[in-house]
Structure formats: C-alpha cells, structure tokens
Design a protein around this motif. Structure first.
Motif, PDB file in Angstrom:
ATOM      1  N   LEU A 195       0.759  -1.498   0.232  1.00 19.99           N
ATOM      2  CA  LEU A 195      -0.315  -0.579   0.110  1.00 19.99           C
ATOM      3  C   LEU A 195       0.507   0.922  -0.414  1.00 19.99           C
ATOM      4  CD1 LEU A 195      -2.768   1.545   0.337  1.00 19.99           C
ATOM      5  CD2 LEU A 195      -2.879   1.260   2.771  1.00 19.99           C
ATOM      6  N   VAL A 196       0.822   1.985  -1.271  1.00 18.47           N
ATOM      7  CA  VAL A 196       1.579   2.936  -1.261  1.00 18.47           C
ATOM      8  C   VAL A 196       0.937   4.479  -0.906  1.00 18.47           C
ATOM      9  CG1 VAL A 196       2.743   4.920  -2.325  1.00 18.47           C
ATOM     10  CG2 VAL A 196       3.247   2.101  -2.561  1.00 18.47           C
ATOM     11  N   VAL A 197       0.829   5.328   0.055  1.00 15.64           N
ATOM     12  CA  VAL A 197      -0.493   7.028   0.335  1.00 15.64           C
ATOM     13  C   VAL A 197       0.579   7.654  -0.396  1.00 15.64           C
ATOM     14  CG1 VAL A 197      -0.750   8.822   1.703  1.00 15.64           C
ATOM     15  CG2 VAL A 197      -0.719   6.029   2.389  1.00 15.64           C
ATOM     16  N   PHE A 198      -0.597   8.341  -2.011  1.00 16.92           N
ATOM     17  CA  PHE A 198       0.400   8.845  -2.618  1.00 16.92           C
ATOM     18  C   PHE A 198      -0.109  10.318  -2.022  1.00 16.92           C
ATOM     19  CE2 PHE A 198      -2.429   7.462  -6.312  1.00 16.92           C
ATOM     20  CZ  PHE A 198      -0.918   6.833  -6.799  1.00 16.92           C
ATOM     21  N   SER A 199       1.444  11.588  -2.020  1.00 16.00           N
ATOM     22  CA  SER A 199       1.525  12.962  -1.052  1.00 16.00           C
ATOM     23  C   SER A 199       0.283  13.768  -1.726  1.00 16.00           C
ATOM     24  CB  SER A 199       2.622  13.581  -1.603  1.00 16.00           C
ATOM     25  OG  SER A 199       3.201  13.867  -2.899  1.00 16.00           O
ATOM     26  N   THR A 200      -0.458  13.009  -3.085  1.00 13.81           N
ATOM     27  CA  THR A 200      -0.626  14.098  -3.759  1.00 13.81           C
ATOM     28  C   THR A 200      -2.026  13.810  -4.622  1.00 13.81           C
ATOM     29  OG1 THR A 200       1.202  15.588  -4.380  1.00 13.81           O
ATOM     30  CG2 THR A 200      -0.770  15.581  -5.505  1.00 13.81           C
ATOM     31  N   PRO A 201      -2.972  13.991  -4.725  1.00 17.58           N
ATOM     32  CA  PRO A 201      -4.600  12.350  -5.422  1.00 17.58           C
ATOM     33  C   PRO A 201      -4.304  12.409  -6.800  1.00 17.58           C
ATOM     34  CG  PRO A 201      -5.103  14.588  -3.372  1.00 17.58           C
ATOM     35  CD  PRO A 201      -3.907  14.442  -3.508  1.00 17.58           C
ATOM     36  N   PHE A 202      -4.676  11.818  -6.934  1.00 11.85           N
ATOM     37  CA  PHE A 202      -4.629  11.018  -8.783  1.00 11.85           C
ATOM     38  C   PHE A 202      -5.559  10.813  -9.252  1.00 11.85           C
ATOM     39  CE2 PHE A 202      -3.666   8.338 -11.929  1.00 11.85           C
ATOM     40  CZ  PHE A 202      -2.846   9.108 -12.517  1.00 11.85           C
ATOM     41  N   THR A 203      -6.361  12.251 -10.462  1.00 11.39           N
ATOM     42  CA  THR A 203      -7.638  11.136 -10.653  1.00 11.39           C
ATOM     43  C   THR A 203      -7.343  10.514 -11.908  1.00 11.39           C
ATOM     44  OG1 THR A 203      -8.643  13.577  -9.876  1.00 11.39           O
ATOM     45  CG2 THR A 203      -9.424  12.897 -11.732  1.00 11.39           C
TER      46      THR A 203
END
Length: 216
Positions: free
Chosen positions: A19-27
C-alpha cells in the motif's frame, strides 16, 4: 533502484501487495485516489490489493479501476524486486513534462507530480526475467499514464496488459494471451507514441472537459 531513492520490496515467493499513500491525489477517469496498491503480479489498483495472478481480457466489466503493465504470475521465489517512488520536483518532472507535451501537444502541460512503479527482473516460476514499469503523471488537472517495457522473456503463464475501469467505461488492451506469454518478448518493440517499448494514455482531461474514449 534503491540507489535512486526507490522504495524496494524484495519478493518472498508469494502473492504480495504494498500500500502506497500518495502525497498528491491522482485522478483516473474522473475518480480521485489518494492511495495505490503495488501488486507483485504487475498490477496497480486503487481500492484494494489484488495479488491474484489470473489475467483477464479487457473489457472486464468489473468493479475496480486498475492499470496492468503486465498482469501475470510474477512470483520470483524470493529473487526479484518491485519498487516505487514519488516525485514532486527535479529532473523526473522535467522529463515527464517534455514527454507529455510531445505525445499530447497543445495542452501546455507542466508535470507537478510523478509516481513510478517498477517490476525489475521479477522472475516467474520457470526463472525468466521480466522488466516493466508504470508511470502516473499529473499537473493537478490532466492525468496521464505511461507504460514501459524492457526485456520480457517468454513465459508459459497467461498474460494481460493495458488498463480498465469500473464497469469498463474506459479501457485499452495492449496484449492478452490466455494460453501463455510466449509472444511477450515483442512488447519492448511495441508503442502507440513512436518510441519502442512505450505506451502513453490520457486518463483524465481535467474538470469540465470531455475525455475522448479510447478502446481496443
């Protein structure tokens, strides 16, 4: 690799996901995600881990968004590595900006975020080597993905490659063979942007803009 700052996951011979938590959302096709699962089977998913190794043809009409650089049995008996890294500044963003403006001209695109997942010489059950990579790119409006193919040795297990969405409203199949990946060595010579081994896709056209569907 680790020398470049990548987070590396050493394989243990089983089906695993990270699991990786993004620092910036990806749409991705209108749905915005803050996490991804890097699955050792050559798959990126956004809502749950899917370490299974049975590829399916697109469209799958399923309930998951996913990106499949090469979905197959990449169990490596503890030898290979899959890795990821996120970028918000530096030369990787500069290169991503150049590439996207070359492949999708007229958008005046400047990358502000890049996420790279690599399956590097992950060995299959019969000890063949495979190298593939998925790159997610965004400027906070447009979203793109790149898929890169390096050496991909022929393997006896079923393979699938491309991307799909919830309900298969958008999808693209690069390659699929339920009888075995004996033809995948050709992937490093295939492309949709004139660069052997590279595929590029626009996966979000920004708020209020219509995305032209690309299906195969």
């Amino acid at each position: 690799g680790a020398e470049a700052g990548d987070t590396e996951i050493l394989e243990n011979g089983g089906d695993t996901s990270y699991l990786v938590v993004f620092s910036t959302p990806f749409t991705y096709f209108g749905r915005t995600y803050n996490i991804t699962y890097v699955n050792n089977n050559g798959l990126l998913t956004f809502s749950q881990a899917i370490p299974e190794t049975n590829p399916y043809t697109f469209p799958a009409y399923g309930d998951e968004d996913y990106i499949a650089p090469l979905l197959t049995d990449l169990d490596d008996l503890g030898i290979g590595i899959y890795s990821y890294q996120e970028y918000t500044s530096g030369s990787v963003l500069t290169r991503a900006t150049q590439d996207i403006n070359q492949y999708f001209p007229g958008r005046d695109f400047t990358a502000s975020w890049v996420f790279v997942a690599t399956w590097d010489y992950v060995l299959t059950w019969d000890m063949n080597a495979i190298t593939v990579q998925a790159v997610l790119i965004s400027d906070g409006g447009f979203s793109f993905i790149l898929i890169h193919y390096g050496d991909c040795a022929a393997i006896p297990t079923a393979v699938g490659a491309g991307y799909d969405t919830i309900g298969s409203t958008d999808y693209y199949q690069i390659h699929y063979d339920p009888n075995g990946g004996y033809s995948i060595p050709i992937l490093k010579n295939t492309t949709n942007v004139g660069v052997p081994g590279r595929w590029a896709f626009l996966v979000y056209n920004g708020p209020g803009r219509t995305l032209i569907k690309v299906m195969c």
